[in-house]
Write a protein that holds these residues in place. Structure first.
Motif, short mmCIF file in Angstrom:
data_model
loop_
_atom_site.label_atom_id
_atom_site.label_comp_id
_atom_site.label_asym_id
_atom_site.label_seq_id
_atom_site.Cartn_x
_atom_site.Cartn_y
_atom_site.Cartn_z
N HIS A 94 -2.56 3.37 -67.14
CA HIS A 94 -1.89 4.61 -67.62
C HIS A 94 -2.55 5.20 -68.73
N SER A 95 -3.41 4.66 -69.33
CA SER A 95 -4.35 5.21 -70.31
C SER A 95 -5.49 6.00 -69.73
N ARG A 96 -5.82 5.67 -68.56
CA ARG A 96 -6.89 6.38 -68.09
C ARG A 96 -6.70 7.21 -66.66
N THR A 97 -5.61 7.18 -66.49
CA THR A 97 -5.08 8.20 -65.25
C THR A 97 -3.93 8.92 -65.75
N ILE A 98 -3.84 10.12 -65.50
CA ILE A 98 -2.57 11.06 -65.88
C ILE A 98 -1.46 10.78 -64.74
N ARG A 99 -1.67 10.43 -63.57
CA ARG A 99 -0.78 10.15 -62.51
C ARG A 99 -0.30 8.92 -62.74
N PRO A 100 1.03 8.54 -62.34
CA PRO A 100 1.49 6.97 -62.45
C PRO A 100 0.84 6.31 -61.29
N SER A 101 0.74 5.04 -61.73
CA SER A 101 -0.23 3.93 -60.87
C SER A 101 0.52 3.64 -59.64
N THR A 102 0.03 3.88 -58.46
CA THR A 102 0.54 3.58 -57.23
C THR A 102 0.74 1.94 -56.91
N TRP A 103 -0.28 1.24 -57.32
CA TRP A 103 -0.30 -0.21 -57.26
C TRP A 103 0.98 -0.67 -58.06
N ILE A 104 1.08 -0.33 -59.20
CA ILE A 104 2.24 -0.86 -59.75
C ILE A 104 3.67 -0.39 -59.08
N PHE A 105 3.65 0.79 -58.57
CA PHE A 105 4.81 1.00 -57.82
C PHE A 105 5.00 0.33 -56.64
N LEU A 106 4.13 -0.10 -56.02
CA LEU A 106 4.13 -0.75 -54.60
C LEU A 106 4.56 -2.24 -55.07
N TYR A 107 3.93 -2.82 -56.06
CA TYR A 107 4.35 -4.08 -56.56
C TYR A 107 5.85 -4.55 -56.92
N LEU A 108 6.26 -3.44 -57.75
CA LEU A 108 7.62 -3.44 -58.35
C LEU A 108 8.61 -2.99 -57.24
N LEU A 109 8.08 -2.14 -56.21
CA LEU A 109 9.08 -1.85 -55.31
C LEU A 109 9.47 -3.09 -54.17
N ALA A 110 8.39 -3.81 -53.91
CA ALA A 110 8.48 -5.30 -53.22
C ALA A 110 8.95 -6.14 -53.80
N SER A 111 8.71 -6.48 -55.19
CA SER A 111 9.33 -7.32 -56.40
C SER A 111 10.93 -7.11 -56.16
N VAL A 112 11.17 -5.84 -56.37
CA VAL A 112 12.66 -5.62 -56.55
C VAL A 112 13.43 -6.09 -55.33
N ALA A 113 12.75 -5.60 -54.24
CA ALA A 113 13.40 -6.10 -52.92
C ALA A 113 13.49 -7.60 -52.51
N ALA A 114 12.49 -8.41 -53.12
CA ALA A 114 12.40 -9.69 -52.93
C ALA A 114 13.31 -10.39 -53.90
N ASP A 115 13.48 -10.02 -55.32
CA ASP A 115 14.20 -10.54 -56.19
C ASP A 115 15.76 -10.31 -55.84
N SER A 116 15.92 -8.88 -55.08
CA SER A 116 17.51 -9.11 -54.74
C SER A 116 17.93 -9.76 -53.79
N VAL A 117 16.93 -10.35 -52.85
CA VAL A 117 17.23 -11.18 -51.74
C VAL A 117 17.54 -12.37 -52.37
N GLN A 118 16.51 -12.97 -53.27
CA GLN A 118 16.84 -14.44 -54.29
C GLN A 118 18.11 -14.06 -55.02
N LEU A 119 18.55 -13.06 -55.45
CA LEU A 119 19.68 -13.01 -56.44
C LEU A 119 20.75 -13.34 -55.58
N ARG A 120 21.02 -13.13 -54.29
CA ARG A 120 22.18 -13.41 -53.64
C ARG A 120 22.67 -14.65 -53.73
N PRO A 121 21.81 -15.67 -53.19
CA PRO A 121 22.32 -17.03 -53.29
C PRO A 121 22.61 -17.68 -54.67
N LEU A 122 21.87 -17.12 -55.58
CA LEU A 122 21.98 -17.59 -57.04
C LEU A 122 23.62 -17.22 -57.61
#
Length: 1350
Positions: free
Chosen positions: A116-144
């Motif tokens: 983020h300090s070297r590019t003006i545009r937001p990071s696409t890699w971080i976006f993809l990981y966070l998107l996949a991580s939120v979906a995966a964590d939401s599935v795990q949250l249900r049984p908990l």
């Protein structure tokens, strides 16, 4: 008991197995499987690609400072979660999954800081990981939560998901929903924005990168074939175009999903209460939210990609036109590139917008037809056939009429803007010659002609509209056709069919209405392509050093450059057998071969009468003219670097220092010496800001002598080895430059000089004399020319001459004390209270501007327009009620058809009358009225306006502001009234869906009002900044803001849509099937109408800024007429007796232009006024003609105080021949008689013969021939103005002339009082009396002989 069963059936041992499935009352995955695949798997993939991303970022420069606060908080939560999982490990991989998540979050934190300090545009890699991580964590949250094993772990897991969602909002998703604009909106709501508050433009959208891409594509597709430029644009911007495809497909999918949602909701209401499933209702509500919100987000993404394409298009095409303008010949009209980069470019951008909509609109029509066929059968073909017929007819009509009418209209706009540019550039000359009224009438005539052509083009729109409205009104007709053929259809089928027809006819109507814009865009692209295909400038000169690399045969075949018998080997410039014709049509020509050479350190002088071709020859040496006649003619040179000073100096609107230094590096010592050489030190020392004084456009604040000496200083400062100089200069400067010990001689510079005076021949080494026909009469040493006596300057006399002693007044001259170039320091300025009040209107707008515009239009046209809009809006929605009645009761078909035809006819007629009233009558009247106000305000303003305001800013009022007043302002107001009436009508029909819906109306109005106010406070300022700076950056940001507004309003209307659905389904007593059908089909138009209203209102508030600027200019600009005297002199005034008594003139900066000046000139006496630049000569002239008012003293002419007389009378009776002539691109007759005094042809011919222009004008078409100012030399232009003055004198009988020319005046005005403001002694020798001014004081007054002797 139930919870105990869940725990007993879902014990820990089952979740510790890999599974993957587990049966626990319902299907589920094991916790081990979810943590292995969704937890460890997602983290592993992210960590695997992390080194690659870090490698790509390695070495990138730091652009911004970023603080990852949210990432650090999430990292802390992840550490706590790991500790809890170690304490309570419910699965075999729980700890491993927690460790991987912690490592991944640590990587996210580090990558966030790094990327983020070297590019003006937001990071696409971080976006993809966070998107996949939120979906995966939401599935795990249900049984908990279902197992309820650990409340702490479940809570931390929920917090992690929430934190990741916040990060998503702040990254790419936040950019997609324009979250980043909120901070700027808050800033604009609290303060007055400046250019420094705005965000920088995306690197991909900067003109530098776009220019290289467009040039590469143009070189590939460049041809004379039609639409070659269109193919270039599509090729260059194909990536931007492709990015619009996916969101547009999503828009189509979400739109047509409504055709399935509506019948499902209506069928649910038709189901008996006891058979309804409440979960089904909840599902419909959720589906409504998904569809409406999804469509809003898809639309926002599509608009984002679309306007990025348009921004890239504007930036790339403007760069292409500008590059061509710099590389092509100068035989195009001055306003042509400006018009191409403004009017044509904007219309092309709008046309391309419609062009990109063609394929999705065709797809929507096809899908809609298929769905409608399922509902109505063959009747569905009727709308499609109507689309095809209208498309074909409109396409034919557009090709036959549209481009021709539009081309004529745009050409008229270009002509008017060019005329306004010439007038603003010569405003002082216009006032001196009393042509203010004539020029104002000329501009108004051109405006009227322009609007008449625009009306012809705009009549196309009312002709187009009937097809689209017949199509729109065919919606219930198609349904009724099915009703008549079969049993009465159900309410669900009827309204689902209506929804499909609405969705079908909307893109079809846009497809039809887009045809005029698309055809107009093709016409604009054709004009731009024609300009781009103009031959580039070709430098036909040959660098003599390059010939050494050729073989003898090649060199001889290329040129007979160096004729050794005529041109020595050490020649710096060599001209052989040159017969040159100007590249400009009808330009001056050298008719016989010219041969001469210029050695290093020599001065070559070119002399000849007016129209001999001196300037043409100089331009040929410069390489500006390449039309050589003869195969062996050539100009050779050893260096292409040449310094040039023209007859008409080119002065930029910047400081004096920047004008002189130009693109070169600032050398303080050399800079001060150049000021001394050109005798600018004293002038600059007397200026309030020294060399940081702004020159204004074309050097308006400078005298003629100052402009020439600054241009000469720029040429000398460049240190080019060859100098090409066109103007005369002072004798003292000539000695410093051209004498034996002068700067030019000592530093061995080569000079080509074309003065008007023969006295320069004493400095020349070579003399070239051209006769009246442009033939070389003499080439050789000046001393051997027999027609005048030439003497070489005495070296001993020069050695004692004080002019050669360098003694700069450095401290008084340059305000830039530092070695840095142009480092200007200014004091902080405290705004005045009235300025603060004015600035506050930049945020909120001003209702008085609307009233000002209404006054310009008139009340009656606006009331008629409003009434027609109300009729149209109601008529377009009434068929919905008609359909509801026909489905809920026994409604005769004949009655239905009759009412439908009546409503259709009224709506269709009102719609056509509404468009015609707006585009033809309201727009034309307002455009003429406001342009007339602008013309009178500017032309009748005092000179102080032009001294403080750049001519480009004023020209922007006549070009951009008047173009907006012409069409954008009335259309935006039209859209406000139309969309408001449509929104109110649609809202009323939406409320029919549920009786409780009316409760939400005040809340919705409040929300919309708050959004509009929040948006408007910044948008108004942005529009004014764009008008003032006219930068694509600010235009791009405004389009992003408009997308933000559409998104917010879309989400608001989506919420309203969901509320309608929820109230209708959850409170069945408040609605019926038919009412819900009306509401849901009205929802399709309500969201569009609401967005259109807010967008059009805010757009009108910002667009009307052009009207605000016109009104502000009118209010803030004093008028010369407001201080008019009302005493008309006698018919024979003036006879010529003039007396000045203690006249003092002061400027706004406090400096006196004249101080206590007193003298008397008798009738018929010839007075010469002399003095160095800044002595007060021009001030005296301007005071005599009442362009400046004296602070003290009286000026009397024939005992009449001129301050008591009307200015127009004074300037009309005192005929002035200005130093800077005004020549317009009109006929010769108009330039000779702009005030339409109608002199006889014989009188005009006699005057033209007197000034020596009769043959020239006859050769160019006579008096009716059109003048091209570029083809006339400065001398020819001055003679043409002199002829105009003589005709005025003979027509008016005036007897006093104020002039700056001597030739012919003595003969024609021998019985009149003549005042000559001269810069040379020769022009004063024939005067009876000479007045010498210095620093505004009259220091000498007497006979010329006495003055010259002293």
């Amino acid at each position: 008991m139930e919870r105990g069963n869940v725990v007993r059936q879902c014990n820990i041992s089952l979740d510790q197995a890999f599974g993957p499935s587990i049966k626990c009352q319902q299907f589920d995955f094991t916790l081990t499987f979810e943590q292995s695949i969704l937890g460890i798997g997602v983290s592993f993939i992210f960590l695997l690609v992390l080194p690659l991303k870090a490698y790509r970022l390695y070495g990138s420069s730091t652009k911004i400072i970023y603080s990852p606060r949210i990432s650090i908080v999430l990292l802390g939560i992840q550490v706590t979660s790991l500790a809890l999982w170690i304490h309570e490990a419910f699965s075999s991989v729980a700890i491993a999954a927690a460790v991987m998540s912690l490592v991944s979050m640590s990587a996210v934190c580090g990558l966030t800081i790094f990327e983020h300090s070297r590019t003006i545009r937001p990071s696409t890699w971080i976006f993809l990981y966070l998107l996949a991580s939120v979906a995966a964590d939401s599935v795990q949250l249900r049984p908990l939560y279902l197992r309820r094993w650990s409340f702490s772990i479940s809570t931390l897991a929920s917090a992690l998901i929430a934190g990741k969602l916040v990060l998503l909002t702040a990254s790419v998703f936040g950019r997609s929903v324009f979250w980043w604009l909120n901070s700027l909106f808050r800033l604009g709501s609290g303060k007055i924005l400046s250019l420094d508050d705005l965000y920088p433009l995306d690197q991909d959208l900067r003109s530098k990168s776009l220019r290289s891409r467009m040039l590469q594509a143009w070189h590939k597709h460049k041809s004379t074939k039609p639409h070659a430029l269109l193919y270039t644009i599509l090729s260059c911007l194909r990536h931007e175009i492709f990015l619009t495809v996916l969101p547009r497909l999503a828009m189509i999918g979400f739109s047509y999903s409504q055709s399935f949602l509506i019948p499902a909701a209506i069928n649910y209401l038709n189901t008996p209460t006891e058979q309804r499933n409440r979960n089904h209702a909840y599902g419909l509500i959720g589906a409504a939210g998904l569809i409406y919100v999804g469509e809003t987000l898809a639309t926002a993404q599509y608009n984002l990609k679309l306007f990025r394409f348009q921004t890239a298009f504007r930036g790339s095409l403007v760069s292409l036109i500008y590059s061509k303008m710099l590389s092509t010949k100068s035989d195009y009209k001055e306003a042509q590139p400006v018009t191409l980069m403004t009017t044509d470019l904007e219309q092309t951008a709008q046309g391309l917008h419609h062009g990109l909509e063609v394929w999705p609109q065709i797809a929507e029509v096809g899908i809609g037809t298929g769905l409608l066929w399922r509902q109505l059968g063959p009747s569905a073909v009727a709308p499609v056939l109507l689309v095809a017929i209208c498309t074909f007819s409109q396409g034919w009509f557009a090709r036959k009429i549209g481009p021709k009418q539009q081309a004529a209209w745009v050409g008229a706009v270009q002509s008017r803007v060019g005329t306004a540019s010439n007038i603003l550039g010569s405003i002082k000359s216009i006032k001196l010659t009393n042509l203010t009224k004539a020029m104002g009438d000329l501009l108004q005539r051109e405006r009227k002609h322009e609007l008449n052509l625009a009306r012809k083009f705009r009549w196309i729109m009312p002709i187009y509209q009937p097809c689209s409205w017949r199509l729109s009104c065919s919606r219930p007709f198609a349904i009724e056709a099915s009703v008549k053929q079969t049993a009465p259809i159900s309410t669900a089928k009827a309204f689902s069919s209506l929804a499909i027809v609405v969705l079908l006819t909307s893109p079809a109507g846009k497809l039809l209405n887009g045809f005029p814009m698309a055809m107009a865009a093709l016409g604009c692209l054709a004009r731009i392509q024609k300009f781009l295909l103009v031959d580039d400038y070709h430098d036909s000169r040959i660098e003599m050093a390059s010939l050494r690399h050729l073989s003898d045969a090649e060199a001889m075949s290329r040129v007979s450059v160096v004729d050794e018998t005529r041109h020595p080997e050490d020649a710096i410039v060599s001209v052989s057998n040159l017969t040159v014709k100007s590249d400009l049509k009808e330009g001056a020509t050298t008719s016989s071969p010219t041969n001469f050479s210029m050695r290093r350190g020599e001065l070559t002088l070119v002399l000849g009468p007016v129209s001999a071709g001196k300037t043409t020859l100089l331009k040929a040496v410069l390489g500006e003219i390449s039309s050589y006649s003869g195969g062996e003619s050539c100009i050779g040179m050893k260096s292409p670097l040449m310094g040039f000073c023209s007859q008409t100096p080119w002065i930029q609107n910047t400081t004096i220092q920047r004008t002189i230094v130009g693109p070169n590096e600032y050398d303080r010592e050399w800079y001060l010496k150049v000021l001394w050489l050109c005798e600018l030190e004293e002038d600059i020392a007397n200026m309030p800001d020294g060399d940081e004084t702004k020159t204004c456009s074309r050097g308006f604040t400078l005298s003629g002598g100052q402009r020439h000496r600054i241009a000469l200083a720029r040429a000398i400062y460049s240190r080019c080895p060859i100098l090409v100089l066109d103007p005369d200069t002072r004798n003292s400067i000539a000695i410093k430059l051209f004498s034996t010990r002068g700067y030019i001689r000592r530093h061995k510079f080569t000079v080509l000089l074309a003065p008007h005076e023969e006295s320069y021949a004493k400095y020349a080494d070579t003399l070239l004399v051209l006769n009246q026909d442009g033939q070389p009469e003499y080439v050789g040493q000046p001393q051997k020319y027999s027609k005048f006596a030439i003497f070489k300057v005495n070296d001993n006399a020069e050695s004692n001459d004080s002019h050669l002693k360098y003694s700069p007044i450095s401290e008084a001259t340059s305000t830039s004390r530092d070695t840095e170039f142009s480092k200007v320091k200014t004091k902080e300025r405290v705004p005045k209270p009235e300025e603060l009040k004015k600035d506050s209107k930049r945020q909120t707008g001003d209702i008085t501007t609307w009233l000002y515009y209404a006054k310009a239009v008139g009340a009656a046209p606006l009331l008629i327009l409003a009434a027609l809009m109300i009729v149209t809006s109601l008529g377009s929605n009434m068929p919905k009620l008609l359909l509801k009645w026909s489905t809920e009761q026994d409604f005769p078909a004949a009655k239905f058809v009759g009412l439908f035809l009546l409503i259709t006819l009224v709506t269709w007629s009102g719609q056509n009358a509404m468009i015609a009233q707006m585009l033809i009558f309201v727009a034309t009247k307002s455009a003429m009225s406001l342009h007339n106000i602008l013309v009178k305000t500017v032309l009748n303003a005092p000179l102080s306006l032009f001294e403080t305001t750049d001519a480009g800013v004023l020209l922007n009022r006549f070009s951009q502001d008047m173009s907006m007043v012409d069409l954008a302002v009335p259309v935006s107001i039209f859209a406000v009234i139309l969309s408001f009436s449509s929104a109110v009508t649609q809202a009323a029909f939406v409320c029919i869906g549920s009786s409780y819906m009316a409760i939400t109306v005040p809340l919705a109005i409040g929300i919309v009002y708050f959004i509009q106010k929040f948006y408007l406070r910044t948008s108004c300022q942005m529009r004014l900044l764009q008008l003032e700076a006219k930068s694509p950056l600010y235009s791009s940001l405004r389009r992003q803001w408009r997308r933000w507004l559409n998104l917010v309003l879309g989400l608001t209307t989506s919420a309203i849509d969901v509320i309608v659905m929820a109230l209708a389904l959850c409170v069945p007593s408040s609605s019926s099937a038919g009412s819900l059908g009306i509401a849901l089909t009205s929802v399709l138009g309500f969201s569009t109408a609401l967005e259109s209203f807010i967008s059009s209102y805010t757009g009108a508030e910002t667009t009307i800024g052009s009207v605000t600027r016109t009104w502000d200019l009118e209010k803030s600009t004093p008028q010369e007429d407001s201080r008019e005297g009302d005493k008309e002199p006698s018919v024979d005034w003036p006879r010529g007796d003039m007396r000045l008594n203690n006249v003092t003139v002061s400027f706004e900066n406090g400096k006196d232009g004249l101080r206590d000046a007193s003298f008397h000139v008798s009738q018929g006496e010839k007075l010469g006024i002399a003095g160095r630049t800044g002595s007060g000569k021009s001030t005296l002239l301007l005071t005599l003609l009442r362009l400046i008012e004296p602070r003290a003293g009286v000026i009397r002419i024939d005992d009449q105080d001129i301050t008591q007389l009307p200015r127009s009378t004074v300037r009309d009776r005192l005929i002035c021949i200005p130093q800077d002539p005004l020549i317009l691109s009109k006929s010769f007759l108009y330039n000779l008689d702009p005030e339409a005094r109608d002199p006889s042809t014989e009188a005009i011919t006699a005057v033209l013969k007197l000034v020596g222009l009769h043959e020239l004008i006859t050769s160019r078409g006579g008096l009716s021939g059109k003048v091209d100012p570029k083809t006339l030399s400065l001398g020819e232009q001055q003679l043409l103005v002199l002829a105009q003055s003589i005709l005025r004198k003979r027509a008016s009988g005036g007897s006093c002339i104020l002039a700056k020319m001597k030739r012919i005046v003595d003969k024609e005005f021998r019985e009149n009082t003549v005042i000559t403001v001269a810069h040379s002694v020769e022009l004063l020798r024939g005067c009876d009396t000479v007045a010498v001014l210095e620093d505004g004081k009259l220091i000498k007054f007497g006979a010329p002989g006495d003055i010259f002797d002293e």
